[in-house]
Design a protein around this motif. Structure first.
Motif, PDB file in Angstrom:
ATOM      1  N   UNK A 684       0.826  -1.203   0.000  1.00  0.00           N
ATOM      2  CA  UNK A 684       0.000   0.000   0.000  1.00  0.00           C
ATOM      3  C   UNK A 684       0.863   1.258   0.000  1.00  0.00           C
ATOM      4  N   UNK A 685       1.976   1.212   0.743  1.00  0.00           N
ATOM      5  CA  UNK A 685       2.847   2.396   0.823  1.00  0.00           C
ATOM      6  C   UNK A 685       3.424   2.778  -0.536  1.00  0.00           C
ATOM      7  N   UNK A 686       3.632   1.797  -1.409  1.00  0.00           N
ATOM      8  CA  UNK A 686       4.190   2.100  -2.733  1.00  0.00           C
ATOM      9  C   UNK A 686       3.241   2.976  -3.566  1.00  0.00           C
ATOM     10  N   UNK A 687       1.931   2.913  -3.239  1.00  0.00           N
ATOM     11  CA  UNK A 687       0.954   3.734  -3.981  1.00  0.00           C
ATOM     12  C   UNK A 687       0.350   4.824  -3.098  1.00  0.00           C
ATOM     13  N   UNK A 688       0.959   5.051  -1.912  1.00  0.00           N
ATOM     14  CA  UNK A 688       0.454   6.060  -0.956  1.00  0.00           C
ATOM     15  C   UNK A 688      -1.028   5.836  -0.632  1.00  0.00           C
ATOM     16  N   UNK A 689      -1.394   4.573  -0.457  1.00  0.00           N
ATOM     17  CA  UNK A 689      -2.788   4.222  -0.136  1.00  0.00           C
ATOM     18  C   UNK A 689      -2.905   4.020   1.371  1.00  0.00           C
ATOM     19  N   UNK A 690      -3.916   4.605   1.959  1.00  0.00           N
ATOM     20  CA  UNK A 690      -4.160   4.504   3.396  1.00  0.00           C
ATOM     21  C   UNK A 690      -5.082   3.313   3.662  1.00  0.00           C
ATOM     22  N   UNK A 691      -4.705   2.449   4.622  1.00  0.00           N
ATOM     23  CA  UNK A 691      -5.548   1.316   5.011  1.00  0.00           C
ATOM     24  C   UNK A 691      -6.241   1.671   6.331  1.00  0.00           C
ATOM     25  N   UNK A 692      -7.571   1.753   6.284  1.00  0.00           N
ATOM     26  CA  UNK A 692      -8.362   2.120   7.464  1.00  0.00           C
ATOM     27  C   UNK A 692      -8.880   0.858   8.149  1.00  0.00           C
ATOM     28  N   UNK A 693      -8.876   0.863   9.486  1.00  0.00           N
ATOM     29  CA  UNK A 693      -9.356  -0.281  10.278  1.00  0.00           C
ATOM     30  C   UNK A 693     -10.708   0.100  10.894  1.00  0.00           C
ATOM     31  N   UNK A 694     -11.785  -0.398  10.321  1.00  0.00           N
ATOM     32  CA  UNK A 694     -13.128  -0.080  10.807  1.00  0.00           C
ATOM     33  C   UNK A 694     -13.584  -1.145  11.799  1.00  0.00           C
ATOM     34  N   UNK A 695     -12.805  -1.338  12.845  1.00  0.00           N
ATOM     35  CA  UNK A 695     -13.148  -2.267  13.903  1.00  0.00           C
ATOM     36  C   UNK A 695     -12.371  -1.855  15.157  1.00  0.00           C
ATOM     37  N   UNK A 696     -12.801  -2.381  16.308  1.00  0.00           N
ATOM     38  CA  UNK A 696     -12.171  -2.062  17.578  1.00  0.00           C
ATOM     39  C   UNK A 696     -10.873  -2.865  17.696  1.00  0.00           C
ATOM     40  N   UNK A 697      -9.737  -2.178  17.589  1.00  0.00           N
ATOM     41  CA  UNK A 697      -8.453  -2.880  17.546  1.00  0.00           C
ATOM     42  C   UNK A 697      -8.060  -3.442  18.915  1.00  0.00           C
ATOM     43  N   UNK A 698      -8.681  -2.976  19.975  1.00  0.00           N
ATOM     44  CA  UNK A 698      -8.342  -3.450  21.323  1.00  0.00           C
ATOM     45  C   UNK A 698      -9.269  -4.548  21.811  1.00  0.00           C
ATOM     46  N   UNK A 699     -10.287  -4.864  21.007  1.00  0.00           N
ATOM     47  CA  UNK A 699     -11.277  -5.860  21.421  1.00  0.00           C
ATOM     48  C   UNK A 699     -10.971  -7.188  20.757  1.00  0.00           C
ATOM     49  N   UNK A 700     -10.975  -8.259  21.537  1.00  0.00           N
ATOM     50  CA  UNK A 700     -10.702  -9.598  21.001  1.00  0.00           C
ATOM     51  C   UNK A 700     -11.979 -10.188  20.415  1.00  0.00           C
ATOM     52  N   UNK A 701     -11.893 -10.782  19.221  1.00  0.00           N
ATOM     53  CA  UNK A 701     -13.030 -11.448  18.572  1.00  0.00           C
ATOM     54  C   UNK A 701     -12.578 -12.824  18.116  1.00  0.00           C
ATOM     55  N   UNK A 702     -13.060 -13.878  18.819  1.00  0.00           N
ATOM     56  CA  UNK A 702     -12.635 -15.247  18.516  1.00  0.00           C
ATOM     57  C   UNK A 702     -13.614 -15.902  17.540  1.00  0.00           C
TER      58      UNK A 702
END
Length: 815
Positions: A684-702
């Motif tokens: 993604x960095x090679x094309x200056x593309x931003x990757x957005x995380x639309x989820x709670x990064x601190x919450x565990x989901x099993x």
């Protein structure tokens, strides 16, 4: 400069593993002992002996019921008050403590048992506990104590004529010499053990010692002998159902092929071991094989697959709290980023790996880490720090006495000389390193030396020698990689078609024979009826009684013949139906084959044309340096695309043949997704593309799913989104929980597509292959692989898009 690294320092980790697999022969012995123990009328002393044998089997097969068996044996021994039985029980208890990783307690228990056995002259128990004490000291600093214990155990075994114990003692002594780098002595003792195990039918021990001998030859760089014994061990272990030992031997085979080539054979060996580790859910071996596979793909320059394997290895190592493999995985990701010129990321991973290695005293990898950090500092032109790291690396290389590690450090030193304009020193050192690599037959060393020589000569503007060594690198890689891969692929397709044609030919022959037999029987039946009619007409007046009786008999014969005709007719109809079904399968197979060959003829050939065209220009035209650099970059880009297409084709073929097994396990998709995004960020960095995380990064989901397939699905969707998103765009990842299901999505701000194309995007039609926004190409199989893997989970996958408004890919799994 890309640096390839060896995995021989994981051998000490593999060597410490013991016989853990329950073979068919072991199960038979366990069942027999249980029947004897549960039988009535046996004396208590005899029953205690049976319990000891059962506990010993449970110890070697890691059966959790061992504690119950030891408790029952302890009650009988307490009643009998026999010191030799108490010593024999103590031996088993000491081994069990060691198996639970209670090393100190095991040593204390062993010394108590040794005193008891010596006091009451229990020779067998004394030999057994001495051999256990030797193993406890085998991988620690007390090597002298280890050899002393082994010699005493061997002496006691000879007193009691225990041949099996003598063979085990010889093997243990051989392993101690191996750890002390006395490989010739080690080999002699291991050969003695092997001859005994072979003579007395100890199949699994025979295969294990063959694998030990292979390791000795490997450490001496005698790769031909190492491969011979590894293949022999493979055959013996498969025959005797020693599956765990077979997996360990697969790792040995892979290491040999990694050192000598071709690298594809190493990949085959590692995947074979990985399948065994998956079947028996052995986390340690799975982590090891994933790391080795990542290293192989790194050598093949398939960076995206290598990153996926290393990231998965890191994730599993963290779950298993395997510090060693965490260090190796971080180091691998650092070298991967270094090869891609993402220097900040490379420094982060390498520094983190170095700090953890120093903290846990993992000296085996410290030399390689210092050498990698030196390469990084050369790239950033921090030459003083680079020299400091090289000096550190040299200390560890000399201490380990490893030719591979010394070659790696010498290449780093030579590149530092070149970077500081000391070209003569650099060239001399690299030529010396090249000769050393040839001497020990090191594929990694040869490749590193040739590439570095080409680079140094180019820095000196000695283009003649630079071109010469570049050509040698190309010939080296062509001979060991691409040709082998394509030949195997084409041979597999040819073999498949030949087998299909042979099956159809056999059915056609059977069909013809059935028709011939049916017509012959019908002809005979007509002749018989005619004869009967003639005889009846001539004798009707004279033999009326006989005619009536004969007519009844003939009627029965006719009825039986008719039944035979009907039965053969039904058989013929069934054969025709089978032939029709096989013909349809062949037609479908031919269609898929034609589509695959269209990719080979166009997409695989096109990069070859680019490489050939620019190579000819470089050889024939008098070009300036800037133009040469542009042409070289285009050649490199085409080569990377070519390797990526071949690997995608191979993975697709494996998914179609059903050779990839589903192995669902519970895992946290938050951690897994974070790790995967970190790996994909390189592209993604090679094309200056931003990757957005639309989820709670601190919450565990099993969720419960196959983590390898989940990673591949999400990886393919992320790469696809980046491919079709223009520079400075955005790609989003997230999920939605719906009762007992989770829907994961990947959306982008890319070029989008029509509704018709979105409806058929996952089919293997090869028609929806469009170039990316930066001209990226592909095989069109990535999304088809996603569909196959989601389908294996009983899930669904779909796409939503409008032209010019981006796309959204979603798949739903049971949580």
């Amino acid at each position: 400069m890309k640096k390839l690294f060896s995995l021989r320092y994981l051998l000490s980790f593999i060597l410490s593993l013991w016989l853990l697999t329950l073979s068919a022969q072991d199960q038979y012995r366990i069942d027999s002992l249980l029947n004897l123990i549960n039988s009535r009328g046996a004396e208590k002393a005899q029953k205690a002996e049976w319990l000891f044998q059962l506990a010993d089997l449970y110890y070697y097969t890691q059966n959790e019921e061992i504690e119950g068996v030891l408790d029952e044996a302890g009650k009988i021994v307490d009643q009998l008050k026999d010191p030799c039985l108490q010593a024999a029980l103590g031996v088993l208890e000491a081994k069990h403590l060691n198996d639970k990783n209670l090393i100190t307690e095991s040593k204390q228990k062993s010394r108590m048992v040794l005193e008891l056995a010596r006091e009451h002259k229990c020779v067998k128990a004394e030999a057994d506990i001495l051999l256990h004490l030797a193993f406890l000291h085998l991988y620690n600093a007390g090597e002298d104590s280890c050899i002393l214990y082994i010699q005493q155990a061997k002496s006691r075994a000879e007193e009691s004529n225990d041949s099996l114990m003598i063979a085990k003692a010889n093997r243990t002594l051989g392993l101690s010499y191996y750890i002390d780098n006395q490989f010739q002595k080690s080999n002699e003792l291991l050969q003695l053990s092997y001859n005994f195990f072979l003579r007395y039918g100890e199949g699994i021990l025979e295969g294990t010692v063959l694998s030990d001998i292979s390791e000795c030859y490997y450490m001496e760089s005698n790769y031909d002998s190492a491969l011979f014994y590894a293949k022999k061990a493979d055959s013996v272990l498969e025959k005797n159902a020693g599956f765990y030992e077979l997996a360990v031997n697969c790792n040995m085979t892979g290491l040999i092929y990694q050192s000598t080539g071709p690298i594809e054979e190493a990949i085959v060996a590692y995947y074979k071991g990985l399948r065994i580790a998956d079947k028996y859910n052995d986390a340690s071996l799975k982590v090891l094989f994933l790391y080795n596979l990542g290293n192989c793909y790194f050598e093949l320059n398939a960076l995206d697959i290598a990153a996926e394997k290393f990231q998965l290895c890191l994730s599993m190592a963290r779950q298993a709290s395997d510090t060693s493999m965490i260090i190796y995985s971080l180091s691998a990701l650092g070298n991967l980023a270094l090869g891609a010129d993402i220097l900040d990321t490379a420094y982060h991973y390498l520094k983190k790996s170095l700090e953890l290695a120093i903290k846990t005293n993992e000296t085996d990898i410290l030399g390689f880490l210092y050498a990698s950090l030196a390469d990084l500092k050369i790239e950033t032109k921090e030459y003083h720090e680079a020299q400091t790291y090289i000096n550190k690396a040299l200390e560890y290389a000399q201490a380990s006495n490893s030719p591979e590690e010394m070659i790696s450090v010498n290449v780093s030193q030579a590149m530092l000389y070149a970077a500081t304009n000391r070209y003569k020193k650099s060239t001399e050192l690299l030529l010396n390193t090249l000769q050393q690599s040839k001497k020990i037959k090191s594929v990694d060393g040869l490749r590193m030396s040739l590439e570095s020589l080409a680079e140094v000569y180019e820095m000196q503007k000695d283009y003649k020698n630079a071109l010469l060594y570049s050509h040698m690198v190309k010939e080296f890689e062509d001979s060991t990689k691409l040709t082998s891969t394509l030949q195997k692929f084409i041979h597999t397709e040819w073999q498949f078609e030949r087998d299909k044609a042979e099956r159809i030919r056999q059915l056609e022959v059977e069909n013809t024979n059935l028709e011939h037999r049916s017509k012959l029987k019908e002809s005979r039946l007509v002749t018989l009826i005619s004869l009967i009619g003639t005889i009846t007409f001539l004798l009707i007046s004279l033999f009326l009684y006989l005619l009536v009786k004969s007519s009844k008999r003939r009627a029965k014969i006719l009825e039986e013949k008719n039944r035979l005709v009907v039965r053969h007719h039904d058989e013929l109809s069934e054969m025709v139906s089978r032939l029709t079904q096989l013909t349809e399968e062949l037609r479908t197979s031919n269609n898929t084959k034609s589509k695959l060959f269209s990719i080979i003829a166009h997409d695989l050939v096109s990069p070859f044309h680019v490489i050939q065209g620019y190579s000819n220009l470089l050889l024939t035209e008098n070009l300036d340096n800037n133009t040469r650099e542009i042409y070289c970059k285009r050649i490199a880009t085409s080569s990377e695309k070519l390797v990526e297409m071949i690997n995608t084709l191979l993975e697709w073929a494996m998914s179609q043949s059903g050779s990839i097994q589903l192995n669902p396990i519970p895992f946290d998709i938050t951690t897994t997704t974070n790790d995967l995004i970190a790996t994909t960020q390189i592209f993604a960095d090679k094309k200056q593309i931003e990757i957005l995380k639309e989820y709670d990064q601190d919450s565990e989901l099993m969720i419960t799913a196959d983590v390898n397939m989940f990673n591949r699905i999400l990886h393919n969707l992320l790469v696809n989104a980046i491919k079709y998103t223009p520079k400075n765009g955005q790609v989003s990842v997230g999920w939605i929980l719906e009762r007992d299901q989770v829907t994961i999505f990947v959306k982008d701000t890319g070029v989008g597509m029509s509704a018709d194309m979105a409806a058929t995007i996952f089919e293997t039609s090869f028609k929806n292959i469009n170039k990316g926004t930066d001209g990226e190409t592909g095989t069109g199989l990535g999304l088809n692989i996603c569909r196959e893997f989601v389908k294996r989970h009983n899930g669904v996958i779909w796409a939503e898009s409008e032209p010019g408004k981006g796309s959204k890919f979603s798949f739903r799994l049971n949580s």
